[in-house]
Design a protein around this motif. Structure first.
Motif, short mmCIF file in Angstrom:
data_model
loop_
_atom_site.label_atom_id
_atom_site.label_comp_id
_atom_site.label_asym_id
_atom_site.label_seq_id
_atom_site.Cartn_x
_atom_site.Cartn_y
_atom_site.Cartn_z
N ALA A 49 -7.16 -0.33 3.40
CA ALA A 49 -8.16 0.33 4.14
C ALA A 49 -8.62 -0.72 5.36
O ALA A 49 -8.60 -1.96 4.87
CB ALA A 49 -9.12 1.09 3.34
N ALA A 50 -8.97 -0.16 6.36
CA ALA A 50 -9.74 -1.04 7.33
C ALA A 50 -11.11 -0.41 7.00
O ALA A 50 -11.33 0.69 6.83
CB ALA A 50 -9.14 -0.57 8.90
N PHE A 118 -11.05 3.55 7.17
CA PHE A 118 -9.99 4.35 7.44
C PHE A 118 -8.92 3.56 6.65
O PHE A 118 -8.50 2.52 6.39
CB PHE A 118 -9.62 3.79 8.87
CG PHE A 118 -10.50 4.55 10.04
CD1 PHE A 118 -11.58 5.30 9.62
CD2 PHE A 118 -10.17 4.41 11.34
CE1 PHE A 118 -12.30 5.73 10.87
CE2 PHE A 118 -10.72 4.87 12.22
CZ PHE A 118 -12.12 5.74 12.14
N PHE A 119 -8.08 4.77 5.79
CA PHE A 119 -7.47 4.31 5.20
C PHE A 119 -5.95 4.04 6.09
O PHE A 119 -5.75 5.14 6.79
CB PHE A 119 -7.00 5.39 4.01
CG PHE A 119 -7.86 5.58 2.91
CD1 PHE A 119 -8.04 4.37 2.07
CD2 PHE A 119 -8.90 6.45 2.99
CE1 PHE A 119 -9.19 4.34 0.97
CE2 PHE A 119 -9.80 6.50 2.10
CZ PHE A 119 -10.04 5.31 0.87
N MET A 120 -5.07 3.19 5.64
CA MET A 120 -3.77 2.86 6.60
C MET A 120 -2.71 3.74 6.03
O MET A 120 -2.59 4.24 4.93
CB MET A 120 -3.44 1.64 6.40
CG MET A 120 -4.70 0.56 7.12
SD MET A 120 -4.76 0.78 8.79
CE MET A 120 -6.42 1.90 8.90
N THR A 128 1.96 -6.88 7.02
CA THR A 128 2.71 -6.21 8.32
C THR A 128 1.63 -5.53 9.23
O THR A 128 1.70 -5.73 10.50
CB THR A 128 3.56 -5.07 8.06
OG1 THR A 128 2.98 -4.10 7.27
CG2 THR A 128 4.94 -5.67 7.35
N LEU A 129 0.19 -5.53 8.72
CA LEU A 129 -0.61 -4.83 9.48
C LEU A 129 -1.19 -5.88 10.40
O LEU A 129 -1.54 -7.11 10.04
CB LEU A 129 -1.78 -4.33 8.53
CG LEU A 129 -1.71 -3.20 8.20
CD1 LEU A 129 -2.80 -2.79 6.95
CD2 LEU A 129 -1.81 -1.79 9.20
N LEU A 139 -9.64 -5.70 6.64
CA LEU A 139 -8.49 -5.07 5.93
C LEU A 139 -8.50 -5.39 4.42
O LEU A 139 -8.52 -6.58 4.14
CB LEU A 139 -7.12 -5.75 6.41
CG LEU A 139 -6.98 -5.45 7.98
CD1 LEU A 139 -5.60 -5.79 8.31
CD2 LEU A 139 -6.86 -3.59 8.16
N VAL A 140 -8.43 -4.22 3.57
CA VAL A 140 -8.60 -4.62 2.10
C VAL A 140 -7.95 -3.77 1.24
O VAL A 140 -7.79 -2.64 1.71
CB VAL A 140 -10.18 -4.36 1.62
CG1 VAL A 140 -11.37 -5.19 2.28
CG2 VAL A 140 -10.47 -2.73 2.09
N PRO A 141 -7.27 -4.36 0.11
CA PRO A 141 -6.48 -3.63 -0.86
C PRO A 141 -7.36 -2.71 -1.60
O PRO A 141 -8.55 -3.23 -1.85
CB PRO A 141 -5.78 -4.74 -1.68
CG PRO A 141 -6.77 -5.76 -1.45
CD PRO A 141 -7.32 -5.80 -0.18
#
Length: 208
Positions: A49-50, A118-120, A128-129, A139-141
């Motif tokens: 997610a961002a 926001f889920f990627m 790669t993001l 950006l988080v897992p």
């Protein structure tokens, strides 16, 4: 000509979103089973997610967080990716595509701030993001989890979310299931979607 076709497609998707029809919006993969007529249990795998955290009133924080995260997928990143709005948010570019999956997630409190996510899309990895230009965007897992989910339409303000959360907790109590985390609000549609066509949800983590 290609640009005209893209614009026409985006306009068409925006029109459809007024009545709650989402076109080309990926949702995180999950397994589900019903618990009651209005509640289901879902198992999600790991996601990315961002996210950003915003202080203040809940709805204002959601709007601010949405704009901040949209800035990231609209090109506010180290790859200068160009992104166009669809329904609810997606990106078009000559090279890479970053699209926002549904839903938009919000959790937190007025004291600690509200975290909006926001889920990627699943094709992306942390490697790669592109890195956000805005230091307030992270950006988080997101680890795999099992959640109980209640879906509702109409108003998605704080009172409506609180009422839906209480209904969800009651359903869990009635079925002997214990929540193991805080409730999260998920929103699938843009603000202009007709209220009775909106897909809103509250989710509560439970034991797998």
């Amino acid at each position: 000509m290609n640009r005209i076709i893209k614009i026409a497609g985006q306009v068409g998707e925006s029109v459809l979103s007024i009545v709650g029809i989402r076109v080309g919006t990926e949702e995180p993969h999950h397994l589900r089973r019903p618990l009651t007529d209005g509640v289901e249990i879902r198992q999600y795998g790991p996601r990315i997610a961002a996210e950003t955290t915003v202080a203040g009133e809940k709805q204002a924080a959601l709007n601010t967080g949405f704009r901040r995260l949209a800035g990231y997928i609209f090109g506010g990143n180290h790859h200068d990716t160009e992104i166009a709005m669809t329904a609810p948010v997606s990106q078009q570019s000559a090279g890479q595509d970053i699209a926002m999956t549904a839903p938009v997630s919000q959790t937190g409190s007025a004291e600690d701030g509200w975290t909006v996510r926001f889920f990627m899309p699943s094709k992306w990895s942390m490697e790669t993001l592109p890195k956000p230009d805005d230091d307030a965007v992270r950006l988080v897992p997101v680890p795999a989890e099992t959640v109980a989910v209640l879906r509702f339409s109409g108003d998605r303000g704080p009172r409506a979310v609180a009422a839906a959360t209480e209904r969800l907790h009651k359903a869990l109590r009635d079925n002997g299931i214990e929540a193991v985390g805080e409730a999260v609000a998920w929103f699938y549609d843009p603000p202009w979607t007709l209220p009775f066509r909106r897909r809103n949800e509250v989710a509560v983590p439970i034991e797998a």
